[in-house]
Write a protein that holds these residues in place. Structure first.
Motif, short mmCIF file in Angstrom:
data_model
loop_
_atom_site.label_atom_id
_atom_site.label_comp_id
_atom_site.label_asym_id
_atom_site.label_seq_id
_atom_site.Cartn_x
_atom_site.Cartn_y
_atom_site.Cartn_z
N THR A 111 38.81 6.29 35.29
CA THR A 111 38.37 5.05 35.94
C THR A 111 38.24 3.97 34.88
N LEU A 112 38.79 2.79 35.16
CA LEU A 112 38.76 1.66 34.23
C LEU A 112 37.40 0.99 34.29
N ASN A 113 36.73 0.89 33.14
CA ASN A 113 35.44 0.20 33.05
C ASN A 113 35.65 -1.22 32.54
N HIS A 114 36.35 -2.02 33.31
CA HIS A 114 36.66 -3.40 32.90
C HIS A 114 36.90 -4.22 34.15
N SER A 115 36.35 -5.40 34.18
CA SER A 115 36.52 -6.28 35.33
C SER A 115 37.94 -6.82 35.34
N ALA A 125 49.52 2.43 31.89
CA ALA A 125 48.69 1.56 32.73
C ALA A 125 49.20 0.13 32.63
N THR A 126 49.63 -0.41 33.75
CA THR A 126 50.08 -1.80 33.84
C THR A 126 49.32 -2.42 35.01
N ILE A 127 48.23 -3.15 34.70
CA ILE A 127 47.32 -3.64 35.73
C ILE A 127 47.20 -5.15 35.60
N ASN A 128 47.39 -5.85 36.71
CA ASN A 128 47.28 -7.30 36.75
C ASN A 128 45.88 -7.70 37.20
N ALA A 129 45.47 -8.92 36.81
CA ALA A 129 44.17 -9.45 37.21
C ALA A 129 44.18 -9.75 38.70
N ARG A 130 43.01 -9.66 39.30
CA ARG A 130 42.84 -9.96 40.71
C ARG A 130 42.43 -11.41 40.90
N LEU A 131 43.09 -12.09 41.82
CA LEU A 131 42.79 -13.49 42.11
C LEU A 131 41.98 -13.55 43.40
N PHE A 132 40.84 -14.22 43.35
CA PHE A 132 39.96 -14.34 44.51
C PHE A 132 40.00 -15.78 45.01
N PRO A 133 39.98 -15.99 46.34
CA PRO A 133 39.97 -17.36 46.86
C PRO A 133 38.69 -18.09 46.48
N SER A 134 38.82 -19.41 46.39
CA SER A 134 37.68 -20.21 45.95
C SER A 134 36.55 -20.21 46.96
N ASN A 135 36.87 -20.08 48.25
CA ASN A 135 35.83 -20.11 49.27
C ASN A 135 35.55 -18.71 49.81
N ILE A 158 52.37 6.45 36.03
CA ILE A 158 52.40 5.00 35.87
C ILE A 158 51.38 4.44 36.84
N SER A 159 50.37 3.76 36.32
CA SER A 159 49.27 3.29 37.14
C SER A 159 49.25 1.78 37.17
N SER A 160 49.04 1.24 38.39
CA SER A 160 48.87 -0.20 38.56
C SER A 160 47.49 -0.52 39.10
N GLY A 161 46.60 0.48 39.15
CA GLY A 161 45.25 0.28 39.65
C GLY A 161 44.23 0.84 38.68
#
Length: 714
Positions: A100-104, A146-156, A39-42
């Motif tokens: 390796t996941l080839n997706h942003s 594979a259960t992978i969530n999107a990564r949230l980046f700070p605005s600044n 079970i992969s989360s990355g």
């Protein structure tokens, strides 16, 4: 019935053995994934394929659970996915599988149509199957959820401006200590940046005083700038102080501690050699430089370890051995050296000239001195390694402060490898002035500890002493005397070493021959007849050398007196050296050899047939090991402070000032040497003056005057 039972038991035993053999043999032909479910989360996943991996192909696809069977069958048909499949061979029976996941994993923005982003926070939710196949037949499968969530980046996140802190010595970090509330004007805090000009007018005359009110460096009262008409004494204009604002008693009020300069920590990496300095002439100990301004390096021993690239020093001989464990045929240094690496151009130290290394190859058929027993692997194939470098022997010919020529003899051989093997490589360098080696001294003038003991043999033709060494045993490999080498005896270092001599029944029956063989082995350690008194002897001066005392071997035992037993075997050689400290040079004691004796201890050797092992006596070709040893002992002779004491001084202590509280000889002061308060010459002079004054007083005194008067009256 007994025979039937025995037959049935035999059949069952053979059946069990066959089943066990099949169970042990079959796993070698089966491949499995470990683990087989992940079970992969990355975006990266790894697993291992174990078993016979040769001929295995991997196929990746996206699957879903079957509604009819509730399981997923493996398939050898690959599909296009967003994942990249890679493998890494970890051994003969292990294969590492990477996905390796080839997706942003970036979350798509508003009105963004780019496919390489995540439309919703749950970016990837799918099941993958990796099938291991031989041809079109699946052998094993790996399931990945594979259960992978999107990564949230700070605005600044891209804001890289750094906060510049002022120098804390002159301006503290807390420039406004009364600013307690962020984004709000604090009352009476005139240094608060959140206060507007209207706010400051409300409490401008009631600002918090001192450092806590923001007045970090108020001027002291004795400053000339603090003069006021209503509060200034008459002397103030003449005695006030004018100094810069940085020089005040509030300096560093909020500055805690001193600045600590960072110290370099320990490093476990090999330090890089500094660039060599070009030399015009060589002196003893200076490194030899190549024509491209690099060090001329040869493997050497540094701090107990073999260093592959150690610089060679001018006029410093060395000889060492390096052991390397190999599992395959070497392809690079130090066991595989190219001719261009061994034949560089070397600066000759006499200007701009260069000297080229003359290389000569010698192939040795006897590898017993270079190979040690390793671990044999019967499952691996046998490798034949040709032209393996086994020894490098350099000869540097020098004159004055330069090198005239360099010759190198490389010893190579063919090594048969089956598993792992320990290869002993030998390196040596000797500097020759003409044809004589530049032998280093062992001290100047006296011996120094851990320097070789210098010995010599008299040349009858030239009447000169030829330098040599006194050696002891140094076992190598299996410890047998046939493979053992000799190491020089070092001054002041006591040691005991030896080797093993294999003997059979025939050897023990020929005792005279056995004694002669062992005696020759021991005599090879000490071939010299002279030993140098000091560490820098002159080969032309016989007073610098001492005769070595050899204790003669006397054997009276008849040959074959007892079957299988030989006595008077010189199995142990003991070297005793007496040394004496004669002087000090710059605080270093200088020691000289006073005598050296070589003595042999006799042993009785017999084959051990007692106990449970009788094969030594039943089989005449069976070998038994017997020790041949050598030892060295250095004895310090105490410094003699005076003549030996006689029997009266030893037995009677009445007049001994060192062992008696009452010292009668001191009564004769200052005419004896027992008084040590001042030099004897001064004490004697003062004593003579006292005697003269006493005699003068006696002659000129009353008794002599009365005698003269009586003589005159008569």
């Amino acid at each position: 019935m007994a025979n039937v039972g025995f037959l049935f038991a035999s059949i069952c035993g053979w059946a069990t053995f066959i089943i066990l053999f099949i169970s042990l043999a079959c796993p070698q032909k089966i491949v499995v994934f470990q683990p087989s479910f992940l079970i992969s989360s990355g975006p990266k996943v790894s697993s291992f394929l174990l078993g016979k991996t040769s001929g295995i192909s991997l196929h990746l696809r996206t699957v879903s659970v079957s509604n009819s069977t509730g399981s997923i069958d493996p398939s050898c048909v690959a599909e296009a996915t967003r994942w990249t499949l890679a493998t890494e061979q970890m051994g003969k029976s292990a294969l590492r599988v990477h996905l390796t996941l080839n997706h942003s994993l970036r979350l798509c923005g508003d009105n963004e149509t780019d496919a390489d982003c995540c439309a919703k926070p749950l970016c990837v939710l799918e099941t993958l199957q990796v099938s291991a196949c031989i041809g079109s037949t699946p052998q094993a499968s790996l399931l990945i959820q594979a259960t992978i969530n999107a990564r949230l980046f700070p605005s600044n996140a891209g804001y890289e401006n750094k906060t510049v802190f002022p120098n804390q010595v002159y301006q503290p970090l807390g420039a406004c200590p009364c600013d307690l509330t962020s984004g709000t004007c604090d009352p009476r805090c005139c240094c608060d940046k959140d206060c507007s000009s209207e706010d400051l007018k409300l409490f401008e005359s009631y600002c918090l005083p001192g450092p806590f009110g923001g007045q970090v460096s108020p001027a002291p009262d004795y400053q000339c700038s603090m003069q006021s008409a209503e509060n200034s004494p008459d002397w103030f204009p003449f005695l006030c102080v004018t100094s810069p604002a940085e020089n005040n008693p509030y300096l560093g009020l909020f500055y805690q501690g001193d600045t600590i300069a960072p110290r370099p920590g320990p490093s476990f990496q090999m330090p890089a050699l500094s660039a060599p300095v070009p030399v015009s002439i060589y002196v003893q100990g200076s490194p030899i430089i190549t024509s491209d301004n690099k060090y001329f390096t040869v493997p050497q021993m540094v701090l107990g370890r073999c260093i592959k690239g150690a610089p060679v020093a001018f006029l410093q001989n060395f000889k060492l051995e390096c052991v390397t464990l190999i599992h395959s045929c070497p392809t690079g240094p130090p066991l595989k050296m190219l001719e261009k690496d061994l034949s560089p151009d070397v600066l000759n130290g006499q200007g701009a000239g260069v000297v080229k290394v003359n290389l000569t190859d010698e192939e040795t058929p006897d590898l017993s001195l270079f190979l040690s027993s390793g671990q044999v692997d019967f499952t691996s194939e046998t490798l034949v390694c040709e032209n393996v470098t086994l020894a490098l022997d350099y000869k540097f010919y020098w004159k004055g402060n330069g090198i005239t020529s360099i010759s190198l003899t490389r010893t190579v051989g063919t090594v048969v490898l089956n598993g792992s093997l320990a290869v002993t490589t030998r390196y040596s360098a000797v500097f020759l002035n003409g044809e004589s080696a530049a032998e280093p001294n062992s001290g100047n003038p006296g011996y120094q500890v851990e320097r070789p003991l210098i010995a010599g043999v008299l040349d009858n033709n030239t009447e000169l002493i030829q330098k040599t060494l006194i050696n002891s045993w140094k076992p190598a490999g299996d410890g047998l005397c046939s493979n053992a080498i000799m190491k020089p005896v070092l001054f002041g270092e006591n040691s005991t070493s030896g080797c093993l001599l294999p003997l059979r029944q025939l050897n023990v029956t020929q005792c005279d021959l056995l004694r002669e063989t062992v005696a020759d082995l021991q005599a090879a350690l000490t071939t010299a007849t002279y030993v140098a008194r000091r560490g820098n002897p002159d080969i032309t001066t016989m007073t610098d050398w001492l005769n070595i005392s050899f204790v003669t071997l006397n054997s009276s035992t008849a040959t074959g007196a007892t079957a299988g037993i030989c006595s008077d075997i010189p199995s142990h050689q003991h070297i005793s050296a007496w040394s004496l400290t004669t002087s000090l040079v710059d605080g270093i004691p200088q020691k000289e050899i006073q005598a050296l004796e070589v003595r042999y201890s006799m042993s009785t050797w017999a084959l051990g047939c007692e106990g449970g092992d009788s094969s030594l006596c039943e089989n005449p070709e069976e070998n038994q090991l017997f020790p041949v040893t050598s030892s060295v002992t250095f004895i310090d002779i105490p410094f003699n402070t005076g003549p030996p004491k006689n029997r009266f001084q030893i037995n009677f202590t009445e007049y001994d000032c060192n062992r008696n509280d009452v010292c009668w000889p001191e009564l004769a002061f200052p005419f004896t040497r027992y008084y040590t308060g001042e030099p004897y010459s001064q004490a004697l002079a003062k004593g003579m003056i006292l005697v003269f004054m006493f005699l003068s007083a006696a002659i000129l005194g009353t008794p002599w005057r009365q005698i003269r008067q009586a003589w005159h009256n008569a």
